[in-house]
Write an enzyme that holds these catalytic residues in place. Structure first.
Site, PDB file in Angstrom:
ATOM      1  N   GLY A   9       0.988  -0.978   0.054  1.00 28.37           N
ATOM      2  CA  GLY A   9       0.055  -0.387  -0.340  1.00 28.37           C
ATOM      3  C   GLY A   9       1.285   1.001   0.023  1.00 28.37           C
ATOM      4  O   GLY A   9       0.736   1.824  -0.452  1.00 28.37           O
ATOM      5  N   ASN A  10       2.174   1.106   0.117  1.00 32.05           N
ATOM      6  CA  ASN A  10       2.409   2.132   0.558  1.00 32.05           C
ATOM      7  C   ASN A  10       3.329   2.820  -0.825  1.00 32.05           C
ATOM      8  O   ASN A  10       4.177   4.230  -0.674  1.00 32.05           O
ATOM      9  CB  ASN A  10       3.608   2.532   1.498  1.00 32.05           C
ATOM     10  CG  ASN A  10       5.022   1.652   1.129  1.00 32.05           C
ATOM     11  OD1 ASN A  10       5.094   0.195   0.485  1.00 32.05           O
ATOM     12  ND2 ASN A  10       6.139   0.988   0.759  1.00 32.05           N
ATOM     13  N   LYS A 121      -8.897 -10.339   5.815  1.00 32.43           N
ATOM     14  CA  LYS A 121      -7.879  -8.831   5.184  1.00 32.43           C
ATOM     15  C   LYS A 121      -8.472  -7.359   5.496  1.00 32.43           C
ATOM     16  O   LYS A 121      -9.524  -6.871   5.513  1.00 32.43           O
ATOM     17  CB  LYS A 121      -8.561  -9.099   3.517  1.00 32.43           C
ATOM     18  CG  LYS A 121      -7.706  -7.831   3.094  1.00 32.43           C
ATOM     19  CD  LYS A 121      -6.381  -8.580   2.151  1.00 32.43           C
ATOM     20  CE  LYS A 121      -5.809  -7.064   1.890  1.00 32.43           C
ATOM     21  NZ  LYS A 121      -4.005  -7.536   2.098  1.00 32.43           N
ATOM     22  N   LYS A 204      -2.086  -9.375  -1.913  1.00 28.45           N
ATOM     23  CA  LYS A 204      -1.547  -8.821  -2.931  1.00 28.45           C
ATOM     24  C   LYS A 204      -0.227  -9.900  -3.225  1.00 28.45           C
ATOM     25  O   LYS A 204       0.582 -10.996  -4.133  1.00 28.45           O
ATOM     26  CB  LYS A 204      -1.351  -7.623  -4.047  1.00 28.45           C
ATOM     27  CG  LYS A 204      -0.528  -7.403  -2.685  1.00 28.45           C
ATOM     28  CD  LYS A 204       1.170  -6.500  -2.735  1.00 28.45           C
ATOM     29  CE  LYS A 204       1.698  -5.684  -1.873  1.00 28.45           C
ATOM     30  NZ  LYS A 204       1.110  -6.553  -0.493  1.00 28.45           N
ATOM     31  N   LYS A 262       3.628 -12.066   3.767  1.00 28.58           N
ATOM     32  CA  LYS A 262       4.914 -11.553   3.389  1.00 28.58           C
ATOM     33  C   LYS A 262       5.535 -12.448   3.619  1.00 28.58           C
ATOM     34  O   LYS A 262       6.295 -13.237   2.960  1.00 28.58           O
ATOM     35  CB  LYS A 262       5.482 -10.180   3.593  1.00 28.58           C
ATOM     36  CG  LYS A 262       4.639  -8.928   2.847  1.00 28.58           C
ATOM     37  CD  LYS A 262       5.529  -7.936   3.484  1.00 28.58           C
ATOM     38  CE  LYS A 262       4.382  -6.675   3.610  1.00 28.58           C
ATOM     39  NZ  LYS A 262       3.418  -6.494   2.860  1.00 28.58           N
TER      40      LYS A 262
END
Lengths: 307, 307
Positions: A9-10, A121, A204, A262
């Site tokens: 997102g960043n 999520k 993602k 991740k």
């Protein structure tokens, strides 16, 4: 090398920034510079998240009460358009003469995935506990803690199959820089050989790992806003991990936050493909490839190394 | 044959239907059946409009006041995701084994296009005169009459260049069914060799004609909800046109409504390329190709023929 990056997102919004279009555009310019440097030397596939953006679309849908809110699969598709456009335009502006394209991507999930029973999520903005309780009561949303705040959570099933895989491969052969699997892909289930949208937001990082595997990528770079994976994060005895095998990393415990997916995605990609995954800061992407930044996950280390 | 179709709003929503997701999905299934029949015999590129949908996105943006409304170019991109997804999924469901893909498409326009001074493209729902006046006053929107109602209008500049043209050509060579130029494309201007989004909604018939020309298409089919172009439409002496040259059609007068851009786009495509354009009902698409339905525009007729 063929590199698949998963943009957190960043890449579009710094933590806590409001969801304004102008801010996203400004941030995407910086992201595009980092990615363009990579694309000058390597084949590049870009996946990106959509948590804040799909959450905004859901809020905008709720706010306009004359039309019933659109289902999450359609909002995921909208977010692929929104975010894909911003990235495509800015990466293209950094690389005149190169083809940068966004392919809408449907991802098949299992309708019986346990994630549909247990939403995890986070999407949209953060709320106070009081706001969160009211939203849960009035909108039927599931709400969960997120650091010191609360956020709406939705089901996040495992990605199983990339519907547009053949075309993704074909576009890559044409030396294009490809944005696909945006927001984790549009979740669909297969029924009687037909695809039907399903309400969820796929992680993602998992989707990027699946795309990397199916494309035979050399490296999966998971780009976020921390410099590396740390043991004892935020504690006086914090230790940044430089290089680790998937079997050692997979057994470690990273409570809360967004590091879990991740790590799972990195470990699975490396274990199954014997290739490289690196988790680190978006703006260290060159150093990450050269082993100077981020946490490398590979079989080419003896258990674990720290910075 | 290589065919470019321009799908009107009624491919997703019948005139006057509310903008609900379920209705659009149901309508797209019927549209997909018609298009799949075409794709079984021909190469097919699908362009579509976004007037009602981008209008809805704008209203949803206005309704959620915590975040400033996103600019129209970003909303156009969102609408490409939303509509592309629905069409892609349903056309794919009709044609198992075929690749159906949506490519985000940026279209370069001239920032000095006179359209920016005189908005004409209706988007979003219809309003009463009273509602329209209030919206013009409170939101700064431009409002114009639309049949017996009023609608918001936005600038609709001429499409000049298809940014992703090379990749569109490449995907077509791979026998894929391609959705591109959605909503007329995302409008961008070129400044110092960089692309910058610009607030507008390009007419999808003009964009489809440009795509058809650049791909060297054999036919441009402009699909709407009327069976043909008529002289004296709605009058006792109405005459449906069967076949007409662009020079004759271009001189005729079609006051009001949305037929104007369809005629302009058809005439331009046929005059410049000496190929075929047909304007007619989406569900007559096979008969249109065979000369049994719709209004054919070509050089292969002596002035004009009526049904």
């Amino acid at each position: 090398m063929l590199i698949v990056v998963a943009l957190g997102g960043n890449a579009l919004l710094q933590r806590g920034e409001p969801l304004e279009a102008e801010l996203q555009h400004k941030n995407v310019k910086h992201t595009a510079q980092a990615l363009a440097a990579l694309a000058r030397q390597h084949e590049l596939v870009i996946c990106h998240g959509n948590g804040p953006q799909v959450g905004l679309l859901a809020l905008q849908n709720e706010a306009y009460t004359k039309v019933k809110s659109y289902p999450l699969d359609v909002l995921d598709a909208e977010s692929q358009g929104m975010i894909g456009y911003l990235i495509q335009q800015e990466v293209g502006n950094q690389l005149p003469g190169r083809n940068v394209v966004t392919l809408l991507t449907q991802i098949v999930v299992d309708a019986n995935d346990p994630a549909f029973q247990k939403p995890t999520k986070p999407i949209g903005p953060v709320y106070t506990e009081e706001q969160a309780k009211e939203l849960a009561a009035t909108r039927g949303w599931q709400i969960a803690p997120d650091n010191n705040h609360f956020r709406r959570v939705v089901p996040s099933p495992q990605p199983k199959e990339i519907v547009e895989l053949d075309m993704i491969k074909a576009l890559l052969k044409l030396d294009s820089i490809l944005i696909c699997g945006g927001g984790g892909g549009i979740p669909v289930e297969r029924q009687d050989n037909k695809l039907i949208g399903i309400e969820a937001v796929i992680d993602k990082d998992n989707t990027a790992a699946l795309i990397a595997e199916k494309l035979g990528a050399d490296a999966l770079l998971i780009l976020t806003d921390v410099p590396a994976v740390s043991e004892n994060w935020g504690q006086p005895n914090e230790k940044k991990i430089k290089h680790v095998t998937p079997s050692v990393l997979g057994k470690m415990n990273f409570p809360g936050g967004s590091m879990g997916p991740k790590i799972t995605a990195s470990c699975r990609f490396v274990e199954r493909n014997k290739k490289l995954a690196v988790i680190g800061n978006l703006f260290d992407v060159q150093d990450m490839l050269e082993g100077k930044a981020g946490t490398r996950v590979s079989m080419e280390v003896d258990a674990i190394e720290y910075y």
